[in-house]
Design an enzyme around this catalytic site. Sequence first.
Site, PDB file in Angstrom:
ATOM      1  N   THR A  33     -17.852 -12.903 -15.454  1.00 42.94           N
ATOM      2  CA  THR A  33     -16.837 -12.653 -14.430  1.00 42.94           C
ATOM      3  C   THR A  33     -15.490 -13.172 -14.920  1.00 42.94           C
ATOM      4  O   THR A  33     -15.368 -14.330 -15.309  1.00 42.94           O
ATOM      5  CB  THR A  33     -17.234 -13.333 -13.116  1.00 42.94           C
ATOM      6  OG1 THR A  33     -18.408 -12.695 -12.617  1.00 42.94           O
ATOM      7  CG2 THR A  33     -16.131 -13.232 -12.077  1.00 42.94           C
ATOM      8  N   GLN A 106     -23.665  -4.200 -14.626  1.00 40.53           N
ATOM      9  CA  GLN A 106     -24.440  -5.113 -13.780  1.00 40.53           C
ATOM     10  C   GLN A 106     -24.102  -4.850 -12.305  1.00 40.53           C
ATOM     11  O   GLN A 106     -22.948  -4.974 -11.888  1.00 40.53           O
ATOM     12  CB  GLN A 106     -24.156  -6.568 -14.130  1.00 40.53           C
ATOM     13  CG  GLN A 106     -25.143  -7.518 -13.447  1.00 40.53           C
ATOM     14  CD  GLN A 106     -24.818  -8.973 -13.689  1.00 40.53           C
ATOM     15  OE1 GLN A 106     -23.746  -9.437 -13.312  1.00 40.53           O
ATOM     16  NE2 GLN A 106     -25.739  -9.707 -14.291  1.00 40.53           N
ATOM     17  N   HIS A 182     -28.547  -7.419 -10.705  1.00 43.72           N
ATOM     18  CA  HIS A 182     -28.235  -8.855 -10.661  1.00 43.72           C
ATOM     19  C   HIS A 182     -29.079  -9.516  -9.572  1.00 43.72           C
ATOM     20  O   HIS A 182     -28.776  -9.414  -8.385  1.00 43.72           O
ATOM     21  CB  HIS A 182     -26.749  -9.046 -10.383  1.00 43.72           C
ATOM     22  CG  HIS A 182     -26.234 -10.413 -10.713  1.00 43.72           C
ATOM     23  ND1 HIS A 182     -27.044 -11.491 -10.962  1.00 43.72           N
ATOM     24  CD2 HIS A 182     -24.948 -10.874 -10.842  1.00 43.72           C
ATOM     25  CE1 HIS A 182     -26.305 -12.562 -11.211  1.00 43.72           C
ATOM     26  NE2 HIS A 182     -25.023 -12.208 -11.149  1.00 43.72           N
ATOM     27  N   ASN A 185     -28.443 -16.299  -9.888  1.00 43.57           N
ATOM     28  CA  ASN A 185     -27.236 -17.095  -9.640  1.00 43.57           C
ATOM     29  C   ASN A 185     -26.836 -17.237  -8.177  1.00 43.57           C
ATOM     30  O   ASN A 185     -25.675 -17.466  -7.854  1.00 43.57           O
ATOM     31  CB  ASN A 185     -26.053 -16.530 -10.426  1.00 43.57           C
ATOM     32  CG  ASN A 185     -26.262 -16.596 -11.923  1.00 43.57           C
ATOM     33  OD1 ASN A 185     -27.267 -17.108 -12.399  1.00 43.57           O
ATOM     34  ND2 ASN A 185     -25.324 -16.061 -12.678  1.00 43.57           N
ATOM     35  N   TYR A 187     -26.916 -15.016  -5.637  1.00 44.89           N
ATOM     36  CA  TYR A 187     -26.347 -13.878  -4.933  1.00 44.89           C
ATOM     37  C   TYR A 187     -27.421 -13.205  -4.075  1.00 44.89           C
ATOM     38  O   TYR A 187     -28.520 -13.718  -3.924  1.00 44.89           O
ATOM     39  CB  TYR A 187     -25.658 -12.950  -5.925  1.00 44.89           C
ATOM     40  CG  TYR A 187     -24.545 -13.662  -6.654  1.00 44.89           C
ATOM     41  CD1 TYR A 187     -23.481 -14.235  -5.948  1.00 44.89           C
ATOM     42  CD2 TYR A 187     -24.562 -13.829  -8.033  1.00 44.89           C
ATOM     43  CE1 TYR A 187     -22.479 -14.933  -6.587  1.00 44.89           C
ATOM     44  CE2 TYR A 187     -23.555 -14.525  -8.688  1.00 44.89           C
ATOM     45  CZ  TYR A 187     -22.516 -15.069  -7.967  1.00 44.89           C
ATOM     46  OH  TYR A 187     -21.517 -15.776  -8.595  1.00 44.89           O
ATOM     47  N   ARG A 234     -31.896  -9.300 -14.006  1.00 40.48           N
ATOM     48  CA  ARG A 234     -31.586 -10.685 -14.382  1.00 40.48           C
ATOM     49  C   ARG A 234     -32.097 -11.648 -13.319  1.00 40.48           C
ATOM     50  O   ARG A 234     -31.868 -11.443 -12.117  1.00 40.48           O
ATOM     51  CB  ARG A 234     -30.079 -10.854 -14.544  1.00 40.48           C
ATOM     52  CG  ARG A 234     -29.669 -12.161 -15.225  1.00 40.48           C
ATOM     53  CD  ARG A 234     -28.168 -12.302 -15.252  1.00 40.48           C
ATOM     54  NE  ARG A 234     -27.721 -13.054 -16.406  1.00 40.48           N
ATOM     55  CZ  ARG A 234     -26.583 -13.749 -16.460  1.00 40.48           C
ATOM     56  NH1 ARG A 234     -25.780 -13.788 -15.400  1.00 40.48           N
ATOM     57  NH2 ARG A 234     -26.229 -14.390 -17.546  1.00 40.48           N
ATOM     58  N   ASN A 242     -24.455 -21.940  -6.538  1.00 40.34           N
ATOM     59  CA  ASN A 242     -24.293 -21.440  -5.174  1.00 40.34           C
ATOM     60  C   ASN A 242     -25.323 -22.024  -4.210  1.00 40.34           C
ATOM     61  O   ASN A 242     -25.801 -21.354  -3.297  1.00 40.34           O
ATOM     62  CB  ASN A 242     -24.323 -19.907  -5.152  1.00 40.34           C
ATOM     63  CG  ASN A 242     -23.109 -19.300  -5.813  1.00 40.34           C
ATOM     64  OD1 ASN A 242     -21.995 -19.805  -5.651  1.00 40.34           O
ATOM     65  ND2 ASN A 242     -23.301 -18.238  -6.579  1.00 40.34           N
ATOM     66  N   GLY A 324     -22.475 -15.918 -23.734  1.00 39.05           N
ATOM     67  CA  GLY A 324     -21.433 -15.834 -22.733  1.00 39.05           C
ATOM     68  C   GLY A 324     -20.096 -16.335 -23.226  1.00 39.05           C
ATOM     69  O   GLY A 324     -19.288 -15.585 -23.770  1.00 39.05           O
ATOM     70  N   ARG A 325     -19.826 -17.629 -23.081  1.00 33.39           N
ATOM     71  CA  ARG A 325     -18.498 -18.159 -23.408  1.00 33.39           C
ATOM     72  C   ARG A 325     -18.126 -17.922 -24.862  1.00 33.39           C
ATOM     73  O   ARG A 325     -16.950 -17.702 -25.180  1.00 33.39           O
ATOM     74  CB  ARG A 325     -18.438 -19.651 -23.074  1.00 33.39           C
ATOM     75  CG  ARG A 325     -18.492 -19.936 -21.580  1.00 33.39           C
ATOM     76  CD  ARG A 325     -18.285 -21.399 -21.287  1.00 33.39           C
ATOM     77  NE  ARG A 325     -18.268 -21.633 -19.843  1.00 33.39           N
ATOM     78  CZ  ARG A 325     -17.907 -22.780 -19.279  1.00 33.39           C
ATOM     79  NH1 ARG A 325     -17.539 -23.801 -20.041  1.00 33.39           N
ATOM     80  NH2 ARG A 325     -17.916 -22.917 -17.963  1.00 33.39           N
TER      81      ARG A 325
END
Length: 371
Positions: A33, A106, A182, A185, A187, A234, A242, A324-325
Site C-alpha cells: 500500500t 489484490q 486478500h 492483515n 481486513y 493471502r 488491526n 515487500g520493503r
Amino acid sequence: MTNSDNQDQPGLFSPLRLGALTLPHRVVMAPLTRNRAGPGFVPRAMNVAYYRQRASAGLIISEATQVTPEGLGYPDTPGIHSPEQVAGWRRVTDAVHAAGGRMYLQLWHVGRISHPSLQPEGKAPVAPSAIRPEGEAMTYDGPRPFETPRALDAGEIPDVIAQYRRGAENARAAGFDGVEVHNANGYLLDQFLRDGSNRRTDAYGGSVDNRMRLPLEVLEAVLGVWPADRVGIRLSPSGTMNDMRDSDPRTTFGSMIRALDEYDLAYLHLMEPMESDRRHGSPAIPTREFRPLYHGNLLVNAEYDGPGAQAAIADGHADAVAFGRSFLANPDLPERLRRGAALNEPDPATFYGGDERGYIDYPALAEAAAV
C-alpha cells in the site's frame, strides 16, 4: 501443481510454473500500500511508472485494491469498481506487460478498519460483528480512533460476495494476469475467519467451518470469473495487525488451509510472523508448520533477505518468496539479489502518500553506478 513437480532442489532463480504462468524466477513483489492513487481512486501516471520499473519481478502482486466504495480504509488507495479505475489499471498492466512482466491484482475490502469519514454518506464501516478494534484509522484529517462498526445482516452478505465478483470481472477487463484474494492483515475476510472479531451466531459465525464460509464463498465467486490457475489467496495466521486475534489459530488456519488445498489454486500466500506480532502476543506460527497441509504452490512473505529466501525454497518450505520493503526501494531487486549487490535503503517517511519522492526515484544498479 505440487511442490514435488519442480526440479530437484530448485533455487531462488529457478523458473516456476505458477498456475497458468511460468515465472522466470521466484522473486515476487508483495502487495504494498502506497496511498498514491489519483482523484476517484484511479491509478495515474506515476503509478504506471512505479510498476513498470519493477516488471522484472517473477510476479507483481498489486497493492491492495478496494472492490467497492465501502471497502475503502485509507486515503488515496486505488479501487477496481469504476470504469475510470479499470482504465487506469489497464495503463499499468499494459506497461508491465510491455516490459516483460506479469501482474496480479489484490482484491480488498477493509471491513471495520475504516472510518465514517471515508465511507459513503459517512456511514459506519461494516464488519462481521459490532466490535470496535483498538487503534486508529488513517483518514484525510490524520489518525482518528476507530469507531464501532455495523454488523452485516445475513441478507447483505450476498452483496459483499457480488462486490468481489465484480472486482474480479473488472480485473480481467483491466488486463491483469490473475487476482489474489486478500484474506489477511485484519481486513474483512480475515475478520470473518477469526473468532476475536467474529461473534456471530448465524451460519457465518461460531464454528471454524462457519467462520470460513464467507472467505470460501468469496473465493468461489472469484473462481466463477477466473480459472483456479489464475487465482491466489493471502492469509496471515500469526498476524496481529488491526487488533486481530484468534483463540486457536493453529486450528482455524489449519482448517482454512486444508479447505484451500482442494481448489488447485495458482498459489497460497502466507505471511510469516513478524516481530510486531510477537510483541502483541501472537503465538507466532512459522509458515513451515502449514507446508504439509498444502500441496500447491506456497508463497511466503515478511522479513526475508536473499539467503533466507534461497534457503526456504531449497528445503521445500516455499516455492517462491514475496519481498515487500526491499522491492519498494529497489526496482531491480531480482538482479541485485542475483548479483549479491548492495540494496537501497527504504525511506519510511515516504512509504505512504506523497509525490514521486521515495516512490519512483530509487536508483537501479546502472543508475547508482553512474552517480
